[in-house]
Enzyme design. Sequence first.
Site, PDB file in Angstrom:
ATOM      1  N   GLY A   1     -18.965  -0.598 -24.629  1.00 42.04           N
ATOM      2  CA  GLY A   1     -18.262  -1.869 -24.480  1.00 42.04           C
ATOM      3  C   GLY A   1     -16.795  -1.762 -24.847  1.00 42.04           C
ATOM      4  N   ASP A   2     -16.034  -2.827 -24.549  1.00 42.59           N
ATOM      5  CA  ASP A   2     -14.613  -2.921 -24.883  1.00 42.59           C
ATOM      6  C   ASP A   2     -13.784  -1.812 -24.241  1.00 42.59           C
ATOM      7  OD1 ASP A   2     -15.268  -5.100 -26.498  1.00 42.59           O
ATOM      8  OD2 ASP A   2     -15.618  -3.808 -28.232  1.00 42.59           O
TER       9      ASP A   2
ATOM     10  N   LYS B   1     -12.788  -3.848 -19.449  1.00 43.79           N
ATOM     11  CA  LYS B   1     -13.356  -4.456 -18.230  1.00 43.79           C
ATOM     12  C   LYS B   1     -12.574  -5.701 -17.802  1.00 43.79           C
ATOM     13  CE  LYS B   1     -17.296  -4.771 -20.385  1.00 43.79           C
ATOM     14  NZ  LYS B   1     -16.998  -3.957 -21.570  1.00 43.79           N
TER      15      LYS B   1
ATOM     16  N   GLY C   1     -16.275 -10.073 -25.043  1.00 45.41           N
ATOM     17  CA  GLY C   1     -14.902 -10.533 -25.244  1.00 45.41           C
ATOM     18  C   GLY C   1     -14.037  -9.727 -24.308  1.00 45.41           C
ATOM     19  N   HIS C   2     -13.569 -10.352 -23.250  1.00 41.32           N
ATOM     20  CA  HIS C   2     -12.806  -9.644 -22.222  1.00 41.32           C
ATOM     21  C   HIS C   2     -11.363 -10.135 -22.257  1.00 41.32           C
ATOM     22  CE1 HIS C   2     -16.758  -8.776 -19.820  1.00 41.32           C
ATOM     23  NE2 HIS C   2     -16.749  -8.263 -21.026  1.00 41.32           N
TER      24      HIS C   2
ATOM     25  N   ARG D   1     -41.130 -16.597 -21.896  1.00 34.07           N
ATOM     26  CA  ARG D   1     -41.367 -17.732 -20.983  1.00 34.07           C
ATOM     27  C   ARG D   1     -41.378 -19.091 -21.678  1.00 34.07           C
ATOM     28  NH1 ARG D   1     -46.278 -14.399 -18.582  1.00 34.07           N
ATOM     29  NH2 ARG D   1     -46.422 -14.112 -20.804  1.00 34.07           N
TER      30      ARG D   1
ATOM     31  N   GLN E   1     -20.546  -5.677 -21.982  1.00 35.49           N
ATOM     32  CA  GLN E   1     -21.001  -4.555 -22.811  1.00 35.49           C
ATOM     33  C   GLN E   1     -20.806  -3.220 -22.068  1.00 35.49           C
ATOM     34  OE1 GLN E   1     -23.558  -7.479 -22.722  1.00 35.49           O
ATOM     35  NE2 GLN E   1     -21.953  -8.202 -24.073  1.00 35.49           N
TER      36      GLN E   1
ATOM     37  N   THR F   1     -13.026  -8.166 -30.247  1.00 27.62           N
ATOM     38  CA  THR F   1     -12.452  -9.381 -29.675  1.00 27.62           C
ATOM     39  C   THR F   1     -13.228 -10.621 -30.138  1.00 27.62           C
ATOM     40  OG1 THR F   1     -12.199  -7.963 -27.748  1.00 27.62           O
ATOM     41  CG2 THR F   1     -11.575 -10.231 -27.450  1.00 27.62           C
TER      42      THR F   1
ATOM     43  N   THR G   1     -15.693 -10.671 -32.911  1.00 29.50           N
ATOM     44  CA  THR G   1     -15.968 -10.800 -34.346  1.00 29.50           C
ATOM     45  C   THR G   1     -14.805 -10.351 -35.227  1.00 29.50           C
ATOM     46  OG1 THR G   1     -16.921  -8.587 -34.358  1.00 29.50           O
ATOM     47  CG2 THR G   1     -18.451 -10.415 -33.997  1.00 29.50           C
ATOM     48  N   GLY G   2     -13.802  -9.706 -34.643  1.00 30.99           N
ATOM     49  CA  GLY G   2     -12.660  -9.233 -35.428  1.00 30.99           C
ATOM     50  C   GLY G   2     -12.968  -7.981 -36.257  1.00 30.99           C
TER      51      GLY G   2
ATOM     52  N   THR H   1      -2.533   1.884 -18.144  1.00 30.78           N
ATOM     53  CA  THR H   1      -1.610   2.473 -19.112  1.00 30.78           C
ATOM     54  C   THR H   1      -1.016   1.477 -20.107  1.00 30.78           C
ATOM     55  OG1 THR H   1       0.154   2.250 -17.481  1.00 30.78           O
ATOM     56  CG2 THR H   1      -0.971   4.385 -17.561  1.00 30.78           C
TER      57      THR H   1
HETATM   58  P1  GDP Z   1     -13.615  -5.394 -22.454  1.00 27.07           P
HETATM   59  O1  GDP Z   1     -14.616  -6.017 -23.370  1.00 27.07           O
HETATM   60  O2  GDP Z   1     -14.146  -4.178 -21.783  1.00 27.07           O
HETATM   61  O3  GDP Z   1     -13.028  -6.381 -21.478  1.00 27.07           O
HETATM   62  O4  GDP Z   1     -12.422  -4.891 -23.385  1.00 27.07           O
HETATM   63  P2  GDP Z   1     -11.700  -5.734 -24.550  1.00 27.07           P
HETATM   64  O5  GDP Z   1     -10.816  -6.744 -23.933  1.00 27.07           O
HETATM   65  O6  GDP Z   1     -12.705  -6.202 -25.554  1.00 27.07           O
HETATM   66  O7  GDP Z   1     -10.901  -4.593 -25.273  1.00 27.07           O
HETATM   67  C1  GDP Z   1      -9.952  -3.819 -24.596  1.00 27.07           C
HETATM   68  C2  GDP Z   1      -8.602  -3.960 -25.318  1.00 27.07           C
HETATM   69  O8  GDP Z   1      -7.717  -2.976 -24.831  1.00 27.07           O
HETATM   70  C3  GDP Z   1      -7.930  -5.303 -25.042  1.00 27.07           C
HETATM   71  O9  GDP Z   1      -7.173  -5.645 -26.161  1.00 27.07           O
HETATM   72  C4  GDP Z   1      -7.022  -4.982 -23.849  1.00 27.07           C
HETATM   73  O10 GDP Z   1      -5.894  -5.848 -23.789  1.00 27.07           O
HETATM   74  C5  GDP Z   1      -6.602  -3.584 -24.172  1.00 27.07           C
HETATM   75  N1  GDP Z   1      -6.309  -2.724 -23.019  1.00 27.07           N
HETATM   76  C6  GDP Z   1      -6.911  -2.700 -21.797  1.00 27.07           C
HETATM   77  N2  GDP Z   1      -6.398  -1.680 -21.053  1.00 27.07           N
HETATM   78  C7  GDP Z   1      -5.482  -1.065 -21.830  1.00 27.07           C
HETATM   79  C8  GDP Z   1      -4.638   0.080 -21.652  1.00 27.07           C
HETATM   80  O11 GDP Z   1      -4.641   0.753 -20.616  1.00 27.07           O
HETATM   81  N3  GDP Z   1      -3.814   0.416 -22.697  1.00 27.07           N
HETATM   82  C9  GDP Z   1      -3.813  -0.275 -23.877  1.00 27.07           C
HETATM   83  N4  GDP Z   1      -2.996   0.131 -24.832  1.00 27.07           N
HETATM   84  N5  GDP Z   1      -4.592  -1.344 -24.073  1.00 27.07           N
HETATM   85  C10 GDP Z   1      -5.426  -1.726 -23.077  1.00 27.07           C
HETATM   86  P1  IMO Z   2     -17.833  -6.525 -24.152  1.00 24.76           P
HETATM   87  O1  IMO Z   2     -18.347  -7.179 -22.914  1.00 24.76           O
HETATM   88  C1  IMO Z   2     -18.765  -4.148 -27.685  1.00 24.76           C
HETATM   89  C2  IMO Z   2     -22.639  -4.852 -29.557  1.00 24.76           C
HETATM   90  C3  IMO Z   2     -22.651  -5.470 -30.947  1.00 24.76           C
HETATM   91  C4  IMO Z   2     -23.908  -4.827 -31.505  1.00 24.76           C
HETATM   92  C5  IMO Z   2     -24.838  -4.787 -30.309  1.00 24.76           C
HETATM   93  C6  IMO Z   2     -25.833  -5.961 -30.247  1.00 24.76           C
HETATM   94  O2  IMO Z   2     -16.667  -7.197 -24.763  1.00 24.76           O
HETATM   95  O3  IMO Z   2     -17.627  -5.058 -23.940  1.00 24.76           O
HETATM   96  P2  IMO Z   2     -25.571  -8.534 -29.609  1.00 24.76           P
HETATM   97  O4  IMO Z   2     -24.741  -9.603 -30.236  1.00 24.76           O
HETATM   98  O5  IMO Z   2     -25.286  -8.302 -28.173  1.00 24.76           O
HETATM   99  O6  IMO Z   2     -27.040  -8.694 -29.882  1.00 24.76           O
HETATM  100  O7  IMO Z   2     -25.146  -7.192 -30.409  1.00 24.76           O
HETATM  101  O8  IMO Z   2     -24.013  -4.828 -29.160  1.00 24.76           O
HETATM  102  N1  IMO Z   2     -21.900  -5.623 -28.540  1.00 24.76           N
HETATM  103  C7  IMO Z   2     -20.713  -5.259 -28.053  1.00 24.76           C
HETATM  104  N2  IMO Z   2     -19.894  -4.242 -28.400  1.00 24.76           N
HETATM  105  N3  IMO Z   2     -18.430  -4.971 -26.672  1.00 24.76           N
HETATM  106  C8  IMO Z   2     -19.239  -5.972 -26.311  1.00 24.76           C
HETATM  107  O9  IMO Z   2     -19.022  -6.736 -25.207  1.00 24.76           O
HETATM  108  C9  IMO Z   2     -20.426  -6.188 -27.025  1.00 24.76           C
HETATM  109  N4  IMO Z   2     -21.427  -7.092 -26.952  1.00 24.76           N
HETATM  110  C10 IMO Z   2     -22.333  -6.725 -27.867  1.00 24.76           C
HETATM  111  O10 IMO Z   2     -21.499  -5.119 -31.665  1.00 24.76           O
HETATM  112  O11 IMO Z   2     -23.637  -3.491 -31.879  1.00 24.76           O
HETATM  113 MG    MG Z   3     -14.758  -6.686 -25.322  1.00 25.91          MG
END
Ligand code: GDP
Ligand code: IMO
Ligand code: MG
Length: 430
Positions: free
Chosen positions: A12-13, A16, A40-41, A144, A224, A299, A301-302, A414
């Site tokens: 995840g993160d 996307k 958290g996107h 269900r 995720q 994004t 939970t901090g 980038t």
């Molecule tokens: P997601 O959950 O897959 O949508 O990713 P998140 O938004 O949770 O986390 C990705 C973080 O990386 C965010 O703060 C984006 O703004 C940042 N980000 C995405 N692409 C890039 C990149 O190419 N370079 C840098 N430095 N940050 C990026």
């Molecule tokens: P995005 O879409 C990163 C992780 C949680 C935990 C596990 C189970 O932003 O990439 P849950 O609350 O789903 O039962 O937690 O999954 N987790 C993520 N980690 N990015 C996410 O979403 C996540 N969504 C859940 O941290 O380890």
């Molecule tokens: Mg995320």
Amino acid sequence: MANVAVVGSQWGDEGKGKVVDWLSQRADVVVRFQGGHNAGHTLVIDGEIYTLSLLPSGVVRRNKLSIIGNGVVVDPWALLDEINALQKRGVKLSPDNLKLAENAVLILPFHGYIDRAREEASGEAKIGTTGRGIGPAYEDKVARRAIRVCDLADSVCLVERVEQLLFHHNAVLRGLKAEEIDGKALMASLEELAPKILPYADRVWERLDAARRNGKHILFEGAQGAMLDVDHGTYPFVTSSNTVAGQASIGAGMASDCVDYVLGITKAYTTRVGSGPFPTELDNEISQGLGERGREFGTVTGRPRRCGWFDAVMVRQAVKVCGIHGIALTKLDVLDGMENLKICTGYHLNGKNMNYLPSAISAQAGVEPVYKTLEGWTDSTRGARSWADLPATAVKYVRHIEKLIEAPVALLSTSPEREDMILERDPFSD
Ligand code: GDP
Ligand code: IMO
Ligand code: MG
């Protein structure tokens, strides 16, 4: 290519949100197909930051249809808050351009309490969930007894559904000597909610079918990542849904051949938030540097994200289970200024070499990464928009990844900003 699915290839993160926002200029419809507000996107558009949890990452663009599919578990109060917050920022959102699957399951307040209470009681064994009630809501779905969006339209049925749901949960709570859920209060809050949510309810399977027949471009937005998939991930340290590309059709209500191109979003190093195995994890100044430069804080939970080297074994596995055609490699800029970079090319376990992540819990926890070291680069890649702007060693690093994971780079990101992207191959073009 008419339709593209975007999925995370790690934990995840991966970025996307940025990639879906970028690609959505080429799409007519953007649809979420699993997960919930555990996601958290992040989108950054001319310095303005948007963080989306339930709304598809195409919402900021005009004239796009946003769909929350049946595979998503929806906290309706969180959804209304997200809609309101975006409307206040001038984003046009209404039942005309946002549709919610009428057969999607609702996350209710007690799902969050159960999620958090279980985590607290689990001590060292906790999963590190987002505490949003995702697991308990999916459990009710497969058992269900869940309440779905469409149930809000029929108050007689709703009373019965709530009774059935609480028959189960209150029996468990009684056994634990915990406070029981007040059915009347829950009914009252659902009845108050219904007129606000129902205008968005829709037969999205029909709408998506029509879009497909009319040659529209559909973008499926995963949440995720493959290693958090309930079947294919690092079980039990996973989320409670299928996050792999195969879920796109089921979670949207379309045929299994609805996706023409699968784009795996892949961070140029590895992060994980929450508990569970992480073979290439570092706990030193290198991981600290990645965390700081990459702003690796959850994004939702901090929480600080755990950081480590790129794991090509894991991503290659994700390429296979998701059928990834190409990747969007993100956050290359975070590696700027590092003297050397390591890539995990295999694992060692009990004296044996492995080229895959095993399923057994003890084996996942025990694998030792085998690394190849590559030369880093000193020049900045931040904001680069063409291959020519990249140092030769950065290009070498990217090419190495492509070879190891057996998939080409289609997009290279980038910086967090929307337009800072290198396009190698447009996933929507033939
Ligand atoms: P997601 O959950 O897959 O949508 O990713 P998140 O938004 O949770 O986390 C990705 C973080 O990386 C965010 O703060 C984006 O703004 C940042 N980000 C995405 N692409 C890039 C990149 O190419 N370079 C840098 N430095 N940050 C990026
Ligand atoms: P995005 O879409 C990163 C992780 C949680 C935990 C596990 C189970 O932003 O990439 P849950 O609350 O789903 O039962 O937690 O999954 N987790 C993520 N980690 N990015 C996410 O979403 C996540 N969504 C859940 O941290 O380890
Ligand atoms: Mg995320």
